[in-house]
Design a protein around this motif. Structure first.
Motif, PDB file in Angstrom:
ATOM      1  N   ASP A   1       0.885  -1.164   0.000  1.00 51.17           N
ATOM      2  CA  ASP A   1       0.000   0.000   0.000  1.00 51.17           C
ATOM      3  C   ASP A   1       0.926   1.219   0.000  1.00 51.17           C
ATOM      4  O   ASP A   1       1.625   1.471   0.982  1.00 51.17           O
ATOM      5  N   TYR A   2       0.942   1.936  -1.118  1.00 46.28           N
ATOM      6  CA  TYR A   2       1.895   3.037  -1.262  1.00 46.28           C
ATOM      7  C   TYR A   2       1.301   4.383  -0.853  1.00 46.28           C
ATOM      8  O   TYR A   2       1.926   5.413  -1.039  1.00 46.28           O
ATOM      9  N   GLY A   3       0.076   4.364  -0.308  1.00 52.58           N
ATOM     10  CA  GLY A   3      -0.676   5.603  -0.093  1.00 52.58           C
ATOM     11  C   GLY A   3      -0.042   6.622   0.830  1.00 52.58           C
ATOM     12  O   GLY A   3      -0.226   7.815   0.658  1.00 52.58           O
ATOM     13  N   SER A   4       0.704   6.179   1.841  1.00 51.16           N
ATOM     14  CA  SER A   4       1.181   7.157   2.826  1.00 51.16           C
ATOM     15  C   SER A   4       2.713   7.137   2.917  1.00 51.16           C
ATOM     16  O   SER A   4       3.273   7.228   3.995  1.00 51.16           O
ATOM     17  N   MET A   5       3.366   7.017   1.764  1.00 50.31           N
ATOM     18  CA  MET A   5       4.829   6.951   1.732  1.00 50.31           C
ATOM     19  C   MET A   5       5.396   8.363   1.591  1.00 50.31           C
ATOM     20  O   MET A   5       5.254   8.978   0.532  1.00 50.31           O
ATOM     21  N   PRO A   6       6.043   8.897   2.617  1.00 51.25           N
ATOM     22  CA  PRO A   6       6.612  10.237   2.473  1.00 51.25           C
ATOM     23  C   PRO A   6       7.862  10.214   1.619  1.00 51.25           C
ATOM     24  O   PRO A   6       8.538   9.191   1.527  1.00 51.25           O
ATOM     25  N   THR A   7       8.155  11.318   0.994  1.00 50.25           N
ATOM     26  CA  THR A   7       9.361  11.417   0.166  1.00 50.25           C
ATOM     27  C   THR A   7       9.894  12.841   0.229  1.00 50.25           C
ATOM     28  O   THR A   7       9.131  13.771   0.477  1.00 50.25           O
ATOM     29  N   SER A   8      11.195  12.962   0.015  1.00 54.88           N
ATOM     30  CA  SER A   8      11.786  14.302   0.005  1.00 54.88           C
ATOM     31  C   SER A   8      12.727  14.446  -1.169  1.00 54.88           C
ATOM     32  O   SER A   8      13.416  13.495  -1.534  1.00 54.88           O
ATOM     33  N   VAL A   9      12.750  15.634  -1.719  1.00 59.32           N
ATOM     34  CA  VAL A   9      13.792  16.003  -2.678  1.00 59.32           C
ATOM     35  C   VAL A   9      14.760  16.857  -1.866  1.00 59.32           C
ATOM     36  O   VAL A   9      14.379  17.911  -1.352  1.00 59.32           O
ATOM     37  N   TYR A  10      16.008  16.387  -1.725  1.00 58.47           N
ATOM     38  CA  TYR A  10      16.931  17.052  -0.799  1.00 58.47           C
ATOM     39  C   TYR A  10      17.662  18.205  -1.465  1.00 58.47           C
ATOM     40  O   TYR A  10      18.894  18.248  -1.522  1.00 58.47           O
ATOM     41  N   THR A  11      16.857  19.126  -1.971  1.00 62.12           N
ATOM     42  CA  THR A  11      17.397  20.420  -2.339  1.00 62.12           C
ATOM     43  C   THR A  11      17.640  21.166  -1.022  1.00 62.12           C
ATOM     44  O   THR A  11      17.318  20.665   0.052  1.00 62.12           O
ATOM     45  N   VAL A  12      18.196  22.371  -1.115  1.00 60.73           N
ATOM     46  CA  VAL A  12      18.395  23.172   0.111  1.00 60.73           C
ATOM     47  C   VAL A  12      17.635  24.483  -0.067  1.00 60.73           C
ATOM     48  O   VAL A  12      18.049  25.317  -0.851  1.00 60.73           O
TER      49      VAL A  12
ATOM     50  N   ALA B   1       6.986  15.673   0.449  1.00 58.90           N
ATOM     51  CA  ALA B   1       5.584  15.417   0.099  1.00 58.90           C
ATOM     52  C   ALA B   1       5.136  14.045   0.563  1.00 58.90           C
ATOM     53  O   ALA B   1       5.942  13.114   0.656  1.00 58.90           O
ATOM     54  N   VAL B   2       3.853  13.948   0.850  1.00 59.15           N
ATOM     55  CA  VAL B   2       3.231  12.644   1.087  1.00 59.15           C
ATOM     56  C   VAL B   2       1.808  12.705   0.539  1.00 59.15           C
ATOM     57  O   VAL B   2       1.167  13.760   0.591  1.00 59.15           O
ATOM     58  N   GLY B   3       1.357  11.591  -0.024  1.00 57.19           N
ATOM     59  CA  GLY B   3      -0.029  11.517  -0.492  1.00 57.19           C
ATOM     60  C   GLY B   3      -0.267  12.220  -1.804  1.00 57.19           C
ATOM     61  O   GLY B   3       0.640  12.395  -2.622  1.00 57.19           O
ATOM     62  N   LEU B   4      -1.508  12.671  -1.991  1.00 60.73           N
ATOM     63  CA  LEU B   4      -1.941  13.190  -3.291  1.00 60.73           C
ATOM     64  C   LEU B   4      -1.545  14.648  -3.484  1.00 60.73           C
ATOM     65  O   LEU B   4      -1.540  15.428  -2.534  1.00 60.73           O
TER      66      LEU B   4
END
Ligand SMILES: Cc1cc2nc3c(=O)[nH]c(=O)nc-3n(C[C@H](O)[C@H](O)[C@H](O)COP(=O)(O)OP(=O)(O)OC[C@H]3O[C@@H](n4cnc5c(N)ncnc54)[C@H](O)[C@@H]3O)c2cc1C
Length: 450
Positions: free
Chosen positions: A337-348, A353-356
């Protein structure tokens, strides 16, 4: 050729492959893991972990840039790039050996070499043939090959993490996560950076408003961003490299010391002789059912980056590996279930983001309440002299559940986990708002974000 027999043979010793070993070893199954390079795979050796060492240096430069706001005088910073690369290599150097000890403690037999199928229940590695009740493909991903003349002149993230000289100028072909993350470090370290993206938006899967903010910050630190670009060819030019591209109907030429393939990654399954394993595949993808099992060979499972049905992220690879392990032990009953997988783009600062996204929430027909905040003049943001502090929280009006949360700055890469947790365990927007947070923290602003 001797034949050895195991309950489970895992191709690849990265996050996904290691994730499989827990459940199957707890069940007492015999396990062999075949790894062609370093145990641990991409994330600790050539991905997340070493990259974060460079990103941390980018953060330090960002803090120094704003020191004067805190009435601290500092001279112009000078980054010793080769020493930074040495620090990065030093921090990760023990990981494969530590993982080898951990696999030995689990009684997993690790075999060095490149594996390929030798039959529906068999693989070969060097002069060994291994037969197994279950075979797991966990061979990760590799950079997408771009069908443009001169593509062989491009480097990848592997070289960026290893080259001990900071290039004077860099052009990224593709405006995805890797380009933005390395682009921010390079630009802050003093390199001239250009990002060329074919689509109308950088980071196309991310919320349009979040991307607009990170693009503004990228341009503020000197990165040139061009979207809607078609790269025609890459060629050598006076000890440098030249990119020929079209943009808005006009042909352009740009030169740089390095051109980076930032066009994303594809499943690394093309050298596995999938036909010999009777593993159905097409367009570089293995066909799987909802339990991550090959649709044509029920004894074969796929997980991690080798299965590009979800974002290619290391926690997702570990999660899928664990699901595959449990499906092998208990029979195919678990699905991701991938619905609540947080992710980050490690810019500075980071984009998290998470979800829709707001657009996808609308497409799916939800009646939503969107809480969007530019927080750069909030007290907490002013205290830390944040240049960007922005959030967008999307709430389902019918259930009061969080559907998505998006941040740029304001420690969003940490706050996103609060919202992921809420989504995973059904904590409502009102409950998140009612919680008492340590004060003053960026998290305590969550109350005001909603
Ligand atoms: C530069 C970069 C930065 C990243 N940053 C982040 C980040 O910040 N956060 C995040 O979550 N994710 C990040 N990722 C993605 C993350 O690294 C991957 O999602 C994760 O490593 C996938 O794990 P995996 O086990 O599926 O594949 P891998 O870790 O790639 O492991 C696959 C293993 O299989 C081996 N192998 C391949 N073919 C064979 C074969 N035929 N026989 C034997 N062995 C084989 C490979 O050598 C490799 O060790 C980043 C990736 C890159 C490239």
């Amino acid at each position: 050729m001797n034949t050895e027999r195991f309950d489970v043979v895992i191709l690849g010793g990265g996050n996904a492959g290691i994730g499989v070993t827990g459940p199957v070893r707890r069940a007492g199954m015999s396990v062999a893991m075949i790894e062609s390079h370093d145990l641990g795979g991409t994330c600790p050796n050539r991905g997340c972990t070493p990259k974060k060492v460079l990103v941390a240096a980018g953060h330090a430069l960002h803090e120094i840039e704003r020191a004067a706001i805190h009435h601290i005088s500092v001279g112009k910073p000078k980054l010793d790039w080769s020493a930074l690369i040495d620090r990065e290599k030093d921090l990760i150097k023990d990981i494969p050996a530590n993982l080898a000890r951990s696999m030995a403690r689990r009684d997993v037999e690790v075999i060095k070499g490149h594996a390929a199928f030798a039959g529906p229940n068999a693989v070969r590695v060097g002069d060994r043939r291994l037969e197994a009740k279950h075979i797991v493909i966990a061979t990760g991903s590799k950079p997408r090959q771009l069908p443009i003349p001169g593509a062989e002149h491009m480097i990848t993230s592997d070289e960026m993490l290893s080259e001990r000289e900071l290039p004077g100028s860099v052009i990224f072909v593709g405006g995805g996560v890797i380009s933005l993350e390395f682009g921010h470090v390079y630009a802050r370290a003093g390199a001239d950076v250009t990002i060329l993206e074919a689509l109308p938006q950088l980071l196309p899967a991310m919320d349009v408003d979040a991307v607009a903010r990170i693009q503004t910050e990228s341009e503020r630190i000197g990165i040139r961003v061009k979207t809607g670009v078609s790269v025609k060819r890459i060629e050598p030019a006076n000890n440098r490299l030249r990119v020929v591209f079209t943009h808005q109907g006009t042909q352009h030429v740009a030169e740089a010391d390095r051109i980076v393939n930032g066009a994303g990654r594809v499943a690394n399954v093309d050298t596995l002789d999938l036909a010999a394993g009777r593993v159905e595949h097409g367009n570089g993808r293995v066909a799987v059912d909802c339990h991550l099992r090959s649709t044509s060979n029920p004894e074969v499972y796929v997980c991690g980056d080798a299965l590009p049905i979800a974002p290619q992220l290391s926690p997702i690879a570990t999660y899928e590996g664990d699901i595959v392990g449990r499906n092998i032990v208990e029979g195919p009953k678990y699905s991701p279930d991938y619905g609540s997988m947080p992710t980050s783009v490690y810019t500075v600062p980071a984009l998290a983001a998470v979800g829709l996204t707001e657009a996808v929430a609308h497409q799916k027909g939800y009646a939503i309440k969107v809480h969007s905040n530019d927080m750069h003049d909030w007290f907490s943001a002013r205290t830390y002299a944040e240049i960007i502090a922005w959030s967008k929280i999307i709430v389902d009006q019918a259930t009061d559940r969080i559907l998505g949360a998006h941040f740029v700055g304001h420690a969003g890469e940490e706050l996103v986990n609060v919202f992921g947790l809420a989504m995973r365990f059904g904590i409502t927007a009102t409950q998140i708002k009612d919680y008492i947070y340590a004060y003053p923290t960026f998290s305590s602003d969550i109350k005001h974000m909603l």
